[in-house]
Design a protein around this motif. Structure first.
Motif, PDB file in Angstrom:
ATOM      1  N   GLU A 128       0.835  -1.207   0.000  1.00 38.92           N
ATOM      2  CA  GLU A 128       0.000   0.000   0.000  1.00 38.92           C
ATOM      3  C   GLU A 128       0.868   1.255   0.000  1.00 38.92           C
ATOM      4  O   GLU A 128       0.549   2.241  -0.681  1.00 38.92           O
ATOM      5  N   VAL A 129       1.941   1.238   0.764  1.00 38.09           N
ATOM      6  CA  VAL A 129       2.837   2.396   0.824  1.00 38.09           C
ATOM      7  C   VAL A 129       3.486   2.647  -0.532  1.00 38.09           C
ATOM      8  O   VAL A 129       3.663   3.787  -0.970  1.00 38.09           O
ATOM      9  N   GLY A 130       3.865   1.553  -1.207  1.00 38.38           N
ATOM     10  CA  GLY A 130       4.369   1.671  -2.566  1.00 38.38           C
ATOM     11  C   GLY A 130       5.792   2.159  -2.695  1.00 38.38           C
ATOM     12  O   GLY A 130       6.146   2.771  -3.715  1.00 38.38           O
ATOM     13  N   VAL A 131       6.628   1.899  -1.682  1.00 39.91           N
ATOM     14  CA  VAL A 131       8.035   2.280  -1.769  1.00 39.91           C
ATOM     15  C   VAL A 131       8.882   1.015  -1.861  1.00 39.91           C
ATOM     16  O   VAL A 131       8.452  -0.060  -1.419  1.00 39.91           O
ATOM     17  N   PRO A 132      10.095   1.117  -2.411  1.00 39.78           N
ATOM     18  CA  PRO A 132      10.947  -0.071  -2.514  1.00 39.78           C
ATOM     19  C   PRO A 132      11.314  -0.626  -1.137  1.00 39.78           C
ATOM     20  O   PRO A 132      11.589   0.137  -0.203  1.00 39.78           O
ATOM     21  N   TYR A 133      11.309  -1.936  -1.021  1.00 39.27           N
ATOM     22  CA  TYR A 133      11.744  -2.596   0.209  1.00 39.27           C
ATOM     23  C   TYR A 133      12.330  -3.945  -0.150  1.00 39.27           C
ATOM     24  O   TYR A 133      12.094  -4.486  -1.237  1.00 39.27           O
ATOM     25  N   ARG A 134      13.086  -4.482   0.785  1.00 37.23           N
ATOM     26  CA  ARG A 134      13.682  -5.799   0.608  1.00 37.23           C
ATOM     27  C   ARG A 134      13.108  -6.740   1.669  1.00 37.23           C
ATOM     28  O   ARG A 134      13.038  -6.383   2.848  1.00 37.23           O
ATOM     29  N   ALA A 135      12.679  -7.918   1.249  1.00 37.59           N
ATOM     30  CA  ALA A 135      12.117  -8.892   2.185  1.00 37.59           C
ATOM     31  C   ALA A 135      13.158  -9.951   2.521  1.00 37.59           C
ATOM     32  O   ALA A 135      13.809 -10.494   1.622  1.00 37.59           O
ATOM     33  N   ARG A 178     -15.064  -5.042   0.709  1.00 38.04           N
ATOM     34  CA  ARG A 178     -14.639  -3.713   0.272  1.00 38.04           C
ATOM     35  C   ARG A 178     -13.122  -3.574   0.204  1.00 38.04           C
ATOM     36  O   ARG A 178     -12.612  -2.621  -0.393  1.00 38.04           O
ATOM     37  N   LEU A 179     -12.415  -4.513   0.823  1.00 39.41           N
ATOM     38  CA  LEU A 179     -10.952  -4.413   0.907  1.00 39.41           C
ATOM     39  C   LEU A 179     -10.212  -5.434   0.050  1.00 39.41           C
ATOM     40  O   LEU A 179      -9.104  -5.166  -0.418  1.00 39.41           O
ATOM     41  N   LYS A 180     -10.778  -6.602  -0.118  1.00 37.51           N
ATOM     42  CA  LYS A 180     -10.016  -7.761  -0.586  1.00 37.51           C
ATOM     43  C   LYS A 180      -9.450  -7.626  -1.996  1.00 37.51           C
ATOM     44  O   LYS A 180      -8.438  -8.258  -2.328  1.00 37.51           O
ATOM     45  N   ASP A 181     -10.057  -6.783  -2.836  1.00 37.51           N
ATOM     46  CA  ASP A 181      -9.578  -6.659  -4.207  1.00 37.51           C
ATOM     47  C   ASP A 181      -8.712  -5.423  -4.430  1.00 37.51           C
ATOM     48  O   ASP A 181      -8.431  -5.058  -5.584  1.00 37.51           O
ATOM     49  N   ARG A 182      -8.271  -4.800  -3.345  1.00 34.12           N
ATOM     50  CA  ARG A 182      -7.345  -3.686  -3.511  1.00 34.12           C
ATOM     51  C   ARG A 182      -6.072  -4.181  -4.205  1.00 34.12           C
ATOM     52  O   ARG A 182      -5.549  -5.246  -3.854  1.00 34.12           O
ATOM     53  N   PRO A 183      -5.569  -3.446  -5.186  1.00 30.04           N
ATOM     54  CA  PRO A 183      -4.376  -3.912  -5.902  1.00 30.04           C
ATOM     55  C   PRO A 183      -3.207  -4.247  -4.983  1.00 30.04           C
ATOM     56  O   PRO A 183      -2.498  -5.236  -5.219  1.00 30.04           O
ATOM     57  N   ALA A 184      -2.993  -3.448  -3.944  1.00 30.11           N
ATOM     58  CA  ALA A 184      -1.874  -3.728  -3.034  1.00 30.11           C
ATOM     59  C   ALA A 184      -2.084  -5.037  -2.298  1.00 30.11           C
ATOM     60  O   ALA A 184      -1.123  -5.788  -2.067  1.00 30.11           O
ATOM     61  N   HIS A 185      -3.310  -5.325  -1.904  1.00 27.97           N
ATOM     62  CA  HIS A 185      -3.574  -6.593  -1.220  1.00 27.97           C
ATOM     63  C   HIS A 185      -3.361  -7.768  -2.173  1.00 27.97           C
ATOM     64  O   HIS A 185      -2.781  -8.793  -1.775  1.00 27.97           O
ATOM     65  N   LEU A 186      -3.795  -7.636  -3.408  1.00 29.73           N
ATOM     66  CA  LEU A 186      -3.606  -8.714  -4.375  1.00 29.73           C
ATOM     67  C   LEU A 186      -2.128  -8.940  -4.656  1.00 29.73           C
ATOM     68  O   LEU A 186      -1.672 -10.091  -4.753  1.00 29.73           O
ATOM     69  N   ARG A 187      -1.350  -7.854  -4.779  1.00 26.05           N
ATOM     70  CA  ARG A 187       0.094  -8.007  -4.999  1.00 26.05           C
ATOM     71  C   ARG A 187       0.758  -8.679  -3.810  1.00 26.05           C
ATOM     72  O   ARG A 187       1.600  -9.575  -3.966  1.00 26.05           O
ATOM     73  N   ALA A 188       0.396  -8.240  -2.604  1.00 25.67           N
ATOM     74  CA  ALA A 188       0.999  -8.816  -1.400  1.00 25.67           C
ATOM     75  C   ALA A 188       0.676 -10.298  -1.290  1.00 25.67           C
ATOM     76  O   ALA A 188       1.542 -11.114  -0.933  1.00 25.67           O
TER      77      ALA A 188
END
Length: 208
Positions: free
Chosen positions: A24-31, A184-194
């Motif tokens: 959701e934040v949309g910034v680069p990170y390393r996992a 209302r939340l489940k299809d948010r693009p960030a949730h789908l990507r995560a």
């Protein structure tokens, strides 16, 4: 140079909440993915989280553990994502973010373990009864499209994840208000990507 942002996680853990928040934040990170057991209890990781649990994040010199804290921290650290209300309008935002971290998680865990405080000692239990918590949560998700009003915030990431898992595993009652809120939340693009990222990593870890 931007400070490095690292997520320590396991895709079969509450770390999925942190992955969603980072997307959701949309910034680069390393996992960095840690297996349960010895890797999480290693001296190196215990310097990050002395509890030996995930998730945790490291942002430059700052280390943050606990999912609710991670959500709140990231919303403040990256304000352009718009995941926190204005500072003078954060009452509901803080209230429900930490309601989910406290009474909701405690009551759901106790209920799942079959623990019910005897009536004469109920005053010692900060979350009250499971029924109290479910009723309060139902009202909270029924007052507007999102938990803190008209806008999606980091509190929705945290509360939404709890409701999603609870509905999936039966630890939260299957009430229409909870289902409608999650829809209302489940299809948010960030949730789908995560979800895609964590599911792919889970498959890799399971396949060795």
């Amino acid at each position: 140079m931007a400070e490095e942002l690292v997520l320590y996680t396991n895709p079969m853990s509450r770390g999925r909440i942190a992955t969603w928040m980072l997307e959701e934040v949309g910034v680069p990170y390393r996992a960095e993915y840690l297996a349960f057991g010895e890797p999480m209890k290693s001296p190196a990781y215990l310097k990050v989280n002395p509890m030996g649990k995930v998730p945790a994040i490291r942002h430059g010199d700052a280390i943050v553990t606990e999912c609710a804290a991670i959500c709140a921290y990231l919303a403040d650290a990256f304000p352009t994502a718009g995941l926190a209300p204005a500072r003078d309008r954060r009452g509901d935002y803080y209230r429900w973010l930490f309601f989910a971290a406290g009474p909701l998680e405690m009551s759901v865990t106790n209920h799942s373990l079959g623990f019910e405080a005897p009536p004469e000692r109920l005053g010692m239990v900060g979350c009250g009864t499971y029924g109290d918590v479910m009723g309060t949560l139902e009202k909270a998700v029924s007052t507007g499209p999102y938990i803190a009003g008209e806008r999606f915030t980091a509190a929705d990431v945290y509360v939404g994840a709890h409701i999603s898992w609870g509905l999936q595993f039966g630890s939260i009652e299957n009430r229409p208000a909870f289902v409608d809120y999650w829809n209302r939340l489940k299809d948010r693009p960030a949730h789908l990507r995560a979800t895609e990222l964590d599911d792919a990593q889970m498959a890799r870890m399971q396949n060795g």
